[in-house]
Design an enzyme around this catalytic site. Structure first.
Site, PDB file in Angstrom:
ATOM      1  N   GLY A 279     -50.556 -65.867 -27.464  1.00  0.00           N
ATOM      2  CA  GLY A 279     -50.108 -65.793 -26.046  1.00  0.00           C
ATOM      3  C   GLY A 279     -50.640 -66.719 -25.155  1.00  0.00           C
TER       4      GLY A 279
ATOM      5  N   GLY B 296     -48.548 -67.915 -33.676  1.00  0.00           N
ATOM      6  CA  GLY B 296     -48.388 -67.101 -35.123  1.00  0.00           C
ATOM      7  C   GLY B 296     -47.472 -67.647 -35.953  1.00  0.00           C
TER       8      GLY B 296
ATOM      9  N   LYS C   3     -35.322 -67.246 -30.719  1.00  0.00           N
ATOM     10  CA  LYS C   3     -34.484 -66.965 -29.407  1.00  0.00           C
ATOM     11  C   LYS C   3     -34.956 -67.989 -28.280  1.00  0.00           C
ATOM     12  CE  LYS C   3     -33.557 -62.242 -30.361  1.00  0.00           C
ATOM     13  NZ  LYS C   3     -33.844 -60.856 -29.912  1.00  0.00           N
TER      14      LYS C   3
ATOM     15  N   ARG D 115     -61.400 -65.398 -37.430  1.00  0.00           N
ATOM     16  CA  ARG D 115     -61.967 -65.180 -35.951  1.00  0.00           C
ATOM     17  C   ARG D 115     -63.279 -65.046 -35.507  1.00  0.00           C
ATOM     18  NH1 ARG D 115     -56.900 -61.877 -32.923  1.00  0.00           N
ATOM     19  NH2 ARG D 115     -55.585 -63.577 -32.836  1.00  0.00           N
TER      20      ARG D 115
END
Length: 397
Positions: free
Chosen positions: A377, A354, A197, A36
Site C-alpha cells: 500500500g 504484492g 481494474k 521481513r
C-alpha cells in the site's frame, strides 16, 4: 524532502525506539517466511554496533485495539534471535509498567521487542496520549517500516513528532530508490501498470501520465482501454463503465507528452484454466466468446523496445493472468528484458506491489531489478503522488 539517517544520530548509550514491519506469516507458532525480519537486520545491527539499545515497535494482524492472544508478537522472538544473533527480550505490553520495566532492564547488546502496538486503539487513532506513552520509553526514534508509512498511526507518525527521529536502513534504501525512480529520475522514464481494474488505480494512472514518458498498460486494465477505443474484447475482464475515464486518461497522457502503450496482439482462450487451448490474435480480433488473458509476442517486442529507450522503469502489476501457464509468458519475457537491461547498467528498475513481486519472482527476474519494494500500500500511494505521513514526519525541512 530531507530526513536524517542513523549516520546522523548519536546512538551510544541511547534507547532507540525502532518501528519495524515484522508482520510475517505464522503457522502453528512458527514463522513460515522470514523475509521481513531479514530486511530489518541491517538497522538493528547498526544500532547495536553503535552502542544503542534497540526497542522494537511493531504491529501484527488486525486486532482492532483489543488484546488477541493469537496476534501476539511473542512467537517471533526465536526467529528474531536467530536473525540478529543476540538475545531478544519481550515485553507483555508496548506501553505502561511492563514496557518501562523491560526497557529499564535492557542491557547493551540486547534487543527488546514490545507487544503488538495495535492491541491499543490509540495506535490506529494516532492518539497523542498513546504516542506520548511510547515516546516516554526511549530517547531516539528510528522508522524502518516504509510499508506502514502510509498510515498516520501512533508508532509511525505521532511518536516522530516527540523524539529526535531518523530513517532506518530499510526505509533509507526504499526512499532512495523511489526518489531515483520518480522524484528525480534519469529520463526517459517508463512505467508498467497492470492488474485487473482501472477503478482501483485511477489516482496512480492520473499521476503517472504527468511524470513518465511511456506508460505500458497490461492485464485486465488494458482490456478496458481497448474497449474505450471501440474494440470488442469479447468475454474478457473489462470495466465497461470506466471507458469514459480511460478516454480521459489517454487525453491527459497526450497533453502531457506521455506515450501510452497498449496491446497490439493478445492471447485469447475460451476458459481461464491452466493449459487451456489458446491462440494469438490481433488486439481488435478477440472472438465474441473469447477472453484476453495475456499480451501477445508482438506486444512484448514493442514493450521491450520501450524498455530499451528508457533509463528508468517503475513496475506495478503483471501484463496478463500470470498465475497460470501459458498466460504468464508476456510478463515473464518483459520482466527478463528489464532485468537484463538493469544488470547491464542501462536501466534503473524499481518494482513493487504484492502481485508484482510474486510475478517477478516467478519470472526469475526480481534479483536483477535495482530495487524491489515489498511495501504494498505504501508503494502504491507513493506512486499515486500522495504524501506518506510516516515519511513526512521525518522531514527536516
Amino acid at each position: 524532502m530531507t530526513w536524517k539517517t542513523l549516520d546522523d544520530m548519536e546512538l551510544a548509550g541511547k534507547t532507540v525506539l525502532t518501528r519495524v514491519d515484522i508482520n510475517v506469516p505464522v503457522e502453528d507458532g512458527k514463522v513460515t517466511d522470514a523475509t521481513r525480519i531479514e530486511r530489518i537486520v541491517p538497522t538493528v545491527k547498526d544500532i547495536l554496533e553503535k552502542g544503542g539499545r534497540p526497542v522494537l515497535l511493531a504491529h501484527f494482524g488486525r486486532p482492532e485495539g483489543k488484546i488477541v492472544p493469537e496476534m501476539s508478537l511473542k512467537p517471533l522472538v526465536p526467529e528474531l534471535e536467530k536473525a540478529f544473533g543476540v538475545p531478544v527480550r519481550f515485553a507483555e505490553d508496548c506501553i505502561g509498567l511492563p514496557a518501562k520495566k523491560a526497557v529499564g532492564a535492557l542491557q547493551t547488546g540486547e534487543v527488546l521487542l514490545l507487544e503488538n502496538t495495535r492491541f491499543h486503539d490509540g495506535e490506529e487513532k494516532n492518539d497523542p496520549m498513546f504516542a506520548a506513552s511510547l515516546a516516554a520509553l526511549g530517547e531516539l526514534y528510528c522508522n524502518d517500516a516504509f510499508s506502514a508509512a502510509h498510515r498516520a498511526h501512533g508508532s509511525t507518525e505521532g511518536i516522530a513528532q516527540l523524539l529526535p527521529a531518523c530513517a532506518g536502513r530499510l526505509m533509507q534504501a526504499e526512499l532512495k530508490a523511489l526518489e531515483a525512480a520518480l522524484s528525480a529520475p534519469a529520463r526517459p522514464v517508463g512505467a508498467v501498470v497492470g492488474g485487473a481494474k482501472v477503478s482501483t488505480k485511477l489516482d496512480l494512472l492520473g499521476n503517472l501520465v504527468t511524470k513518465v514518458d511511456y506508460l505500458v498498460i497490461g492485464g485486465g486494465m488494458a482490456n478496458t482501454f481497448l474497449a474505450a477505443q471501440g474494440i470488442n474484447v469479447g468475454k474478457s475482464l473489462a470495466e465497461h463503465d470506466m471507458t469514459h475515464t480511460a478516454v480521459e486518461i489517454m487525453k491527459s497522457a497526450e497533453d502531457a507528452g506521455c506515450t501510452i502503450v497498449l496491446p497490439v496482439d493478445v492471447v485469447v482462450a475460451k476458459e481461464f484454466a491452466a493449459g487451456a487451448a489458446n491462440e494469438v490474435v490481433a488486439a481488435d480480433a478477440c472472438p465474441a466468446d473469447g477472453m484476453i488473458l495475456d499480451a501477445g509476442p508482438e506486444t512484448v517486442e514493442k514493450i521491450n523496445g520501450v524498455f530499451g529507450e528508457c533509463q528508468t522503469l517503475i513496475w506495478n502489476g503483471p501484463l496478463g493472468a500470470f498465475e497460470i501457464e501459458p498466460f504468464n509468458a508476456a510478463t515473464n519475457a518483459a520482466a527478463k528484458t528489464a532485468a537484463d537491461l538493469t544488470k547491464s547498467g542501462k536501466l534503473v528498475s524499481v518494482a513493487g506491489g504484492g502481485d508484482t513481486v510474486a510475478a517477478l519472482n516467478a519470472a526469475g527476474a526480481a534479483d536483477d531489478f535495482t530495487y524491489i519494494s515489498t511495501a504494498g500500500g505504501a508503494f502504491l500511494e507513493w506512486m499515486e503522488g500522495k504524501e506518506l505521513p510516516g515519511v513526512a514526519a521525518l522531514d527536516e525541512t
